[in-house]
Design an enzyme around this catalytic site. Structure first.
Site, PDB file in Angstrom:
ATOM      1  N   LYS A  74      53.331 -12.689 123.046  1.00  0.00           N
ATOM      2  CA  LYS A  74      53.246 -11.623 123.532  1.00  0.00           C
ATOM      3  C   LYS A  74      53.378 -11.588 125.191  1.00  0.00           C
ATOM      4  O   LYS A  74      53.859 -10.705 125.884  1.00  0.00           O
ATOM      5  CB  LYS A  74      51.665 -11.293 123.453  1.00  0.00           C
ATOM      6  CG  LYS A  74      51.269 -10.820 121.999  1.00  0.00           C
ATOM      7  CD  LYS A  74      49.869 -10.414 121.816  1.00  0.00           C
ATOM      8  CE  LYS A  74      49.372  -9.968 120.676  1.00  0.00           C
ATOM      9  NZ  LYS A  74      47.938  -9.646 120.347  1.00  0.00           N
ATOM     10  N   ASP A 110      46.522  -3.014 122.346  1.00  0.00           N
ATOM     11  CA  ASP A 110      45.140  -3.738 121.931  1.00  0.00           C
ATOM     12  C   ASP A 110      43.877  -3.327 122.679  1.00  0.00           C
ATOM     13  O   ASP A 110      42.827  -3.033 122.024  1.00  0.00           O
ATOM     14  CB  ASP A 110      45.407  -5.286 122.321  1.00  0.00           C
ATOM     15  CG  ASP A 110      46.000  -6.149 121.259  1.00  0.00           C
ATOM     16  OD1 ASP A 110      46.358  -5.530 120.227  1.00  0.00           O
ATOM     17  OD2 ASP A 110      46.797  -7.114 121.538  1.00  0.00           O
TER      18      ASP A 110
HETATM   19  P1  NAP Z   1      45.777 -16.433 122.498  1.00  0.00           P
HETATM   20  O1  NAP Z   1      46.790 -15.804 123.777  1.00  0.00           O
HETATM   21  O2  NAP Z   1      46.591 -17.698 121.933  1.00  0.00           O
HETATM   22  O3  NAP Z   1      44.464 -16.878 123.211  1.00  0.00           O
HETATM   23  C1  NAP Z   1      43.543 -17.879 122.393  1.00  0.00           C
HETATM   24  C2  NAP Z   1      42.394 -17.966 123.283  1.00  0.00           C
HETATM   25  O4  NAP Z   1      41.520 -18.681 122.342  1.00  0.00           O
HETATM   26  C3  NAP Z   1      42.454 -18.660 124.437  1.00  0.00           C
HETATM   27  O5  NAP Z   1      41.677 -18.190 125.495  1.00  0.00           O
HETATM   28  C4  NAP Z   1      41.954 -19.995 124.094  1.00  0.00           C
HETATM   29  O6  NAP Z   1      41.366 -21.097 125.133  1.00  0.00           O
HETATM   30  C5  NAP Z   1      40.687 -19.685 123.273  1.00  0.00           C
HETATM   31  N1  NAP Z   1      40.617 -20.695 122.238  1.00  0.00           N
HETATM   32  C6  NAP Z   1      41.375 -21.357 121.187  1.00  0.00           C
HETATM   33  N2  NAP Z   1      40.668 -22.419 120.501  1.00  0.00           N
HETATM   34  C7  NAP Z   1      39.548 -22.341 121.121  1.00  0.00           C
HETATM   35  C8  NAP Z   1      38.391 -23.100 120.640  1.00  0.00           C
HETATM   36  N3  NAP Z   1      38.388 -24.156 119.861  1.00  0.00           N
HETATM   37  N4  NAP Z   1      37.416 -23.151 121.620  1.00  0.00           N
HETATM   38  C9  NAP Z   1      37.254 -22.212 122.489  1.00  0.00           C
HETATM   39  N5  NAP Z   1      38.103 -21.559 122.721  1.00  0.00           N
HETATM   40  C10 NAP Z   1      39.278 -21.358 122.062  1.00  0.00           C
HETATM   41  O7  NAP Z   1      45.491 -15.489 121.374  1.00  0.00           O
HETATM   42  P2  NAP Z   1      45.450 -13.975 121.541  1.00  0.00           P
HETATM   43  O8  NAP Z   1      46.706 -13.352 121.149  1.00  0.00           O
HETATM   44  O9  NAP Z   1      44.859 -13.578 122.741  1.00  0.00           O
HETATM   45  O10 NAP Z   1      44.557 -13.802 120.137  1.00  0.00           O
HETATM   46  C11 NAP Z   1      43.102 -14.086 120.226  1.00  0.00           C
HETATM   47  C12 NAP Z   1      42.412 -13.776 119.038  1.00  0.00           C
HETATM   48  O11 NAP Z   1      42.190 -12.123 118.884  1.00  0.00           O
HETATM   49  C13 NAP Z   1      43.084 -14.377 117.638  1.00  0.00           C
HETATM   50  O12 NAP Z   1      42.025 -14.647 116.859  1.00  0.00           O
HETATM   51  C14 NAP Z   1      43.775 -12.996 117.367  1.00  0.00           C
HETATM   52  O13 NAP Z   1      43.655 -13.002 115.942  1.00  0.00           O
HETATM   53  C15 NAP Z   1      42.769 -11.991 117.622  1.00  0.00           C
HETATM   54  N6  NAP Z   1      43.327 -10.641 117.873  1.00  0.00           N
HETATM   55  C16 NAP Z   1      43.068  -9.555 117.201  1.00  0.00           C
HETATM   56  C17 NAP Z   1      43.592  -8.494 117.504  1.00  0.00           C
HETATM   57  C18 NAP Z   1      43.118  -7.223 116.531  1.00  0.00           C
HETATM   58  O14 NAP Z   1      43.740  -6.226 116.531  1.00  0.00           O
HETATM   59  N7  NAP Z   1      42.053  -7.340 115.729  1.00  0.00           N
HETATM   60  C19 NAP Z   1      44.272  -8.292 118.130  1.00  0.00           C
HETATM   61  C20 NAP Z   1      44.881  -9.163 119.159  1.00  0.00           C
HETATM   62  C21 NAP Z   1      44.447 -10.336 118.998  1.00  0.00           C
HETATM   63  P3  NAP Z   1      42.249 -21.706 126.078  1.00  0.00           P
HETATM   64  O15 NAP Z   1      42.693 -20.805 127.117  1.00  0.00           O
HETATM   65  O16 NAP Z   1      41.179 -22.742 126.712  1.00  0.00           O
HETATM   66  O17 NAP Z   1      43.222 -22.491 125.443  1.00  0.00           O
END
Ligand code: NAP
Length: 298
Positions: A74, A110
């Site tokens: 992304k 989103d």
């Molecule tokens: P991303 O860019 O990889 O960001 C992941 C985030 O999660 C980062 O802030 C990371 O923190 C944090 N994180 C990961 N493991 C962690 C842990 N063990 N403890 C605390 N924080 C943790 O991912 P993204 O694209 O933003 O997506 C995030 C989530 O949203 C995913 O589960 C995705 O499936 C969901 N999502 C859902 C939708 C929907 O339509 N429902 C749409 C988009 C995303 P750090 O910065 O410290 O690494």
């Protein structure tokens, strides 16, 4: 019955890695059939960031209406588009590319998907409300921008890596308008204080994707009248959603947002000359896949 694929069929799809669990093909193809458009949606697994550049060349050469972009591309997609909508620039992520007259236009649906889900499923609108967003990745960025543009009173970003939260808030501050407080937390004490004051808490981290993941924070911190939205979606509720509901707090999972962000992408690709993407059809298709998977796991 889906329409037969012909020489006039146009392509759409989702680019990411891995894509084993994506619900988007089921949701989109069900919508196209209901809308009577001659499009087909396919998973496009691209294993390395280097290959993304070659993929973009193919996007322009093949009959694509557009693609969705998911983890881990992304952020890279921001650089790959010829033009990027302001919302996606502020969010720091592109999740939808529209191929229009040979140009790639990047969007982020989103944020709109999240707001649509909160309003349609829980009657929540952000104006004048206090919001906490856990996470500082692409999804959290989209959420924070949406809340600030939606005139939330305060938006606090909680993330274990403080620098990422600060960078996100720095980007969002450019459009902070009527939002009085834009804060960052990376320790438990600060997070507890913010959650206890919040009208809405959003989990935009990946915690909860695995059924073994513990709740992101103690649900006792949530006010009884607060709303929780966990962006994670899977065949059962996450432990965070389950415990919040048991404590009497209204809690949404990420399925409504997933449907709304996908439907918004279709609305963009249709350039206004198709009917509005059918959210109910898309939700039913996604739920059917989740039910099937739950059956396989039992
Ligand atoms: P991303 O860019 O990889 O960001 C992941 C985030 O999660 C980062 O802030 C990371 O923190 C944090 N994180 C990961 N493991 C962690 C842990 N063990 N403890 C605390 N924080 C943790 O991912 P993204 O694209 O933003 O997506 C995030 C989530 O949203 C995913 O589960 C995705 O499936 C969901 N999502 C859902 C939708 C929907 O339509 N429902 C749409 C988009 C995303 P750090 O910065 O410290 O690494």
């Amino acid at each position: 019955m889906a329409a037969a694929i012909s020489g006039r069929t146009r392509l759409a799809g989702i680019v990411g890695h891995p894509l084993d669990h994506t619900l988007s093909p089921a949701m989109h193809n069900a919508a196209y059939e209901a809308m009577g458009v001659d499009w087909v949606y396919v998973p496009l697994e691209v294993a390395s960031e280097g290959d993304i550049f070659r993929f973009v060349g193919a996007l322009k050469a093949l009959p694509f209406v557009g693609v969705n972009v998911t983890m881990p591309y992304k952020q890279a997609a921001l650089q790959l588009c010829d033009e990027v909508a302001t919302f996606a620039q502020m969010a720091g992520a592109v999740n939808t590319i529209h191929v229009s007259d040979g140009r790639l236009i990047g969007y982020n649906t989103d944020g709109r998907g999240l707001l649509e889900s909160l309003e349609s499923e829980a009657g929540f609108v952000p104006g004048g409300r206090r919001v906490v967003v856990y996470g500082a990745g692409g999804a959290a960025g989209a959420a924070a921008v949406a809340f600030v543009l939606g005139k939330a009173e305060s938006v606090v970003v909680v993330n274990r890596t403080r620098e990422k939260a600060e960078a996100l808030v720095g980007r969002v501050a450019m459009c902070a308008g009527t939002t009085e407080v834009l804060g960052v937390c990376s320790d438990e004490e600060c997070a507890e204080k913010a959650v206890r004051a919040a009208d809405l808490v959003v989990n935009a981290t990946s915690v909860g994707m695995s059924p073994e993941d513990p709740p992101l924070f103690p649900v006792e911190w949530l006010r009884p009248d607060a709303l929780l939205c966990d962006m994670v979606y899977r065949s059962g509720p996450t432990s965070l959603v389950e415990r919040a509901r048991a404590a009497g707090v209204t809690a949404l999972d990420g399925l409504g947002m997933l449907v709304a962000q996908g439907a918004t992408a279709i609305d963009i690709w249709g350039e206004g000359d198709t009917v509005r993407a059918p959210r109910d059809v898309m939700r039913a298709a996604a739920e059917a896949v989740l039910r099937e998977r739950a059956g396989e796991g039992s």
